[in-house]
Design a protein around this motif. Structure first.
Motif, PDB file in Angstrom:
ATOM      1  N   HIS A  12       0.856  -1.110  -0.041  1.00  0.00           N
ATOM      2  CA  HIS A  12      -0.115  -0.045   0.132  1.00  0.00           C
ATOM      3  C   HIS A  12       0.850   1.204   0.140  1.00  0.00           C
ATOM      4  N   ASP A 273      -7.078   2.916 -11.163  1.00  0.00           N
ATOM      5  CA  ASP A 273      -8.161   2.692 -10.435  1.00  0.00           C
ATOM      6  C   ASP A 273      -9.711   3.307 -11.340  1.00  0.00           C
ATOM      7  N   VAL A 298      -7.355  -0.708  -6.639  1.00  0.00           N
ATOM      8  CA  VAL A 298      -8.436  -0.543  -5.713  1.00  0.00           C
ATOM      9  C   VAL A 298      -8.078   0.838  -5.289  1.00  0.00           C
ATOM     10  N   THR A 299      -9.559   1.775  -5.390  1.00  0.00           N
ATOM     11  CA  THR A 299      -9.334   3.054  -4.992  1.00  0.00           C
ATOM     12  C   THR A 299      -9.298   3.391  -3.374  1.00  0.00           C
ATOM     13  N   SER A 300      -8.846   4.420  -3.293  1.00  0.00           N
ATOM     14  CA  SER A 300      -8.567   4.793  -1.868  1.00  0.00           C
ATOM     15  C   SER A 300      -9.556   6.044  -1.789  1.00  0.00           C
ATOM     16  N   SER A 330      -2.289  -2.860  -4.921  1.00  0.00           N
ATOM     17  CA  SER A 330      -2.317  -1.916  -3.960  1.00  0.00           C
ATOM     18  C   SER A 330      -3.516  -0.918  -4.139  1.00  0.00           C
ATOM     19  N   PRO A 331      -3.889  -0.126  -3.181  1.00  0.00           N
ATOM     20  CA  PRO A 331      -4.618   0.999  -3.395  1.00  0.00           C
ATOM     21  C   PRO A 331      -3.847   1.937  -4.617  1.00  0.00           C
ATOM     22  N   GLN A 332      -4.793   2.843  -5.169  1.00  0.00           N
ATOM     23  CA  GLN A 332      -3.984   3.565  -6.339  1.00  0.00           C
ATOM     24  C   GLN A 332      -3.415   4.730  -5.660  1.00  0.00           C
ATOM     25  N   PHE A 335      -4.754   6.763   1.800  1.00  0.00           N
ATOM     26  CA  PHE A 335      -5.977   7.197   2.228  1.00  0.00           C
ATOM     27  C   PHE A 335      -6.141   8.621   2.626  1.00  0.00           C
ATOM     28  N   GLN A 349     -11.296   1.562   5.217  1.00  0.00           N
ATOM     29  CA  GLN A 349     -10.030   1.571   4.675  1.00  0.00           C
ATOM     30  C   GLN A 349      -9.337   0.293   5.202  1.00  0.00           C
ATOM     31  N   LYS A 352     -10.533  -2.521   2.811  1.00  0.00           N
ATOM     32  CA  LYS A 352      -9.853  -2.591   1.438  1.00  0.00           C
ATOM     33  C   LYS A 352      -8.270  -3.040   1.629  1.00  0.00           C
TER      34      LYS A 352
END
Length: 380
Positions: A12, A273, A298-300, A330-332, A335, A349, A352
């Motif tokens: 992440h 994302d 995966v969008t944050s 990972s998230p893009q 957060f 969060q 995710k």
């Protein structure tokens, strides 16, 4: 741990939502109700909590959530010699408005400050992690200092003179972090992503877009020249992340032949994302067995959990352009790139991050375990 392990299959970007306890403590400190020492203790307690939460989510890499920072970049940059923070007349433009008004500027010769607080902050953070996971340190890329309006042209008449001191500053910073125990360093870079955005008219400035792309590559590679072999370094390319908003759009097409093909890092965190990201085709420029690509699928920016089948399908699609074994998830983005945070809950969060760890296990770890078992069976 080896550089081949980093970045991790489930990784992440770094920043996490600040809890209300921390936000209130910061407000109390600003109002003079608590001391700096009391604030630091509250930050430390919250960092302990979120380190545990990241490990519980199934991650092998953890960060301090950037809990001691207000902004992802200014807290680091304004502690460099020759750089200062200030309040400008307007914030940075985003699609739905502007950011809080605070940024940095060059005010003299740039060098690394050996008393930089983020060095000692990492030492304590690493002690908190205690070997239970890999402690990742995130800092802004040296290229962030090349944004228009930062360089003091009286101190540095040419961008080449400026680049020389920025490079040495970051070489010294990296060595200081390494001496403090950092073995996984992430360079966050909005500037490089911006070089690939048609929204930003770089060619209207003093230097052409092509010249600035070549300079950005030179700066990163010179900074990393001679770094310790057991220090893994990744680059995160970001298009802006402020209260779930973005700053600009654009695929990686323009920078891929130069930066993605030649930057001497162990991995790239790339945003994929939404439709602003473009196609996976630019990944074909990354050398085989070269840097890994951490797909930010995966969008944050929102709390809704993505469809697992759709994420797996996207990973498979990306593997048409770069080997499957060079991919991670990972998230893009983070957060909470700033203290404001994105528009989702802390519970969302953590869900995710658990979701990412679960998919990574199913896509890569289970497959690798099955291949190993099959190979052992054949040898038997």
């Amino acid at each position: 741990m080896s550089n081949k392990t980093i970045p991790f299959r489930a990784d992440h970007v770094g920043s996490l939502l600040r809890p209300e306890t921390l936000l209130q403590a910061r407000a109390d400190f600003q109002d003079g109700k608590i001391t700096a020492e009391a604030l630091y203790e509250i930050e430390t307690n919250e960092i302990k909590r979120i380190v545990d939460k990241q490990i519980e989510a199934g991650l092998d890499v953890v960060t301090d959530g950037e809990f001691r920072r207000r902004f992802w970049h200014t807290d680091f940059l304004e502690q460099l010699n020759g750089v200062e923070g200030f309040i400008p007349n307007k914030g940075y433009p985003f699609s739905r408005g502007e950011t809080e008004r605070y940024t940095i500027r060059n005010k003299g010769k740039i060098s690394f400050n050996p008393d930089h607080t983020q060095i000692k902050d990492f030492v304590l953070f690493n002690e908190i992690v205690g070997g239970r996971a890999v402690a990742k340190q995130t800092i802004p890329s040296p290229n962030q200092l090349f944004n228009i309006g930062i360089r003091d042209q009286e101190t540095y008449p040419t961008i080449e003179e400026f680049a020389k001191d920025v490079i040495q500053t970051y070489k010294d910073a990296i060595q200081a972090f390494y001496n403090a125990g950092v073995r996984y360093l992430q360079l966050d870079d909005v500037y490089i992503a911006g070089l690939s955005s048609p929204d930003i008219p770089f060619n209207d400035g003093e230097y052409s877009r092509e010249t600035l792309i070549e300079l950005a590559l030179h700066v990163i590679n010179e900074v990393l020249e001679g770094k310790p072999e057991d220090l893994a370094v990744t680059t995160h390319l970001c298009r802006g992340n402020y209260r779930s908003d973005h700053a600009f759009a654009g695929s990686y097409d323009i920078i891929a032949p130069t930066l993605l093909a030649k930057e001497k890092v162990d991995g790239f965190f790339l945003e994929y994302d939404d439709e602003r990201s473009g196609t996976f085709q630019p990944l074909s420029h990354i050398p085989k067995e070269g840097p890994k690509v951490v797909l930010g699928l995966v969008t944050s920016k929102t709390g809704e959990l993505e469809d697992k089948k759709a994420i797996k399908a996207r990973i498979k699609e990306a593997s048409q352009y770069i080997p499957h074994d060079q991919l991670c998830l990972s998230p893009q983005c983070g957060f909470a790139s700033t203290h404001h945070g994105n528009e989702l809950t802390e519970e969302q969060q953590w869900e995710k991050l658990k979701f990412i760890a679960q998919i990574a296990k199913e896509v890569w770890e289970d497959k690798e375990e099955n291949l190993t078992a099959a190979a052992n069976a054949d040898r038997a």
